[in-house]
Design an enzyme around this catalytic site. Structure first.
Site, short mmCIF file in Angstrom:
data_model
loop_
_atom_site.label_atom_id
_atom_site.label_comp_id
_atom_site.label_asym_id
_atom_site.label_seq_id
_atom_site.Cartn_x
_atom_site.Cartn_y
_atom_site.Cartn_z
N SER A 43 3.85 8.41 1.70
CA SER A 43 4.05 6.99 2.02
C SER A 43 5.47 6.76 2.48
O SER A 43 6.36 7.56 2.24
CB SER A 43 3.78 6.13 0.78
OG SER A 43 2.45 6.26 0.36
N MET A 93 0.83 -1.18 0.00
CA MET A 93 0.00 0.00 0.00
C MET A 93 0.87 1.24 0.00
O MET A 93 1.51 1.50 1.02
CB MET A 93 -0.93 -0.03 1.17
CG MET A 93 -0.17 -0.08 2.46
SD MET A 93 -0.88 -0.07 3.99
CE MET A 93 0.63 -0.33 4.85
N PRO A 94 1.03 1.92 -0.97
CA PRO A 94 0.40 1.67 -2.26
C PRO A 94 1.18 0.65 -3.11
O PRO A 94 2.38 0.47 -2.92
CB PRO A 94 0.39 3.03 -2.93
CG PRO A 94 1.55 3.75 -2.35
CD PRO A 94 1.70 3.24 -0.94
N HIS A 95 0.43 0.06 -4.02
CA HIS A 95 1.03 -0.85 -4.99
C HIS A 95 0.80 -0.25 -6.37
O HIS A 95 -0.32 0.13 -6.70
CB HIS A 95 0.39 -2.24 -4.92
CG HIS A 95 0.85 -3.14 -6.02
ND1 HIS A 95 2.13 -3.66 -6.04
CD2 HIS A 95 0.24 -3.58 -7.14
CE1 HIS A 95 2.27 -4.40 -7.14
NE2 HIS A 95 1.14 -4.36 -7.82
N SER A 142 5.19 -0.96 -3.28
CA SER A 142 5.60 -2.05 -4.17
C SER A 142 5.26 -1.66 -5.59
O SER A 142 4.28 -0.94 -5.84
CB SER A 142 4.93 -3.37 -3.78
OG SER A 142 3.53 -3.25 -3.81
#
Length: 77
Positions: A35, A1-3, A41
């Site tokens: 983030s 998260m986030p991807h 990722s």
């Protein structure tokens, strides 16, 4: 998260270029979404041009209203 899931036509990217791409994208996500590096990722999937219609039909067209950057092309028949 986030991807982040990047799909594109095949490119000749070596491991160094992939790492640079991932680092640049990571920096943008950290800056704009606040983030942590460890929470991000990124996937890179290279799709053959003749298979792109399936990506359009399954992932792009149904989400057109949610896209924050819309494509400048259409694959509607």
């Amino acid at each position: 998260m986030p991807h982040i899931d990047i799909k594109c036509f095949p490119r000749e990217l070596d491991e160094q270029q992939k790492a640079a791409l991932a680092a640049d994208i990571t920096d943008v996500i950290i800056r704009h979404l606040n983030s942590k590096d460890s929470s991000i990722s990124i996937a890179l999937q290279q799709i053959q041009p003749e298979s792109w219609q399936a990506i359009w039909d399954a992932e792009i067209a149904p989400q057109m209203e949610a896209l924050i950057k819309k494509p400048g092309y259409s694959m509607n028949a």
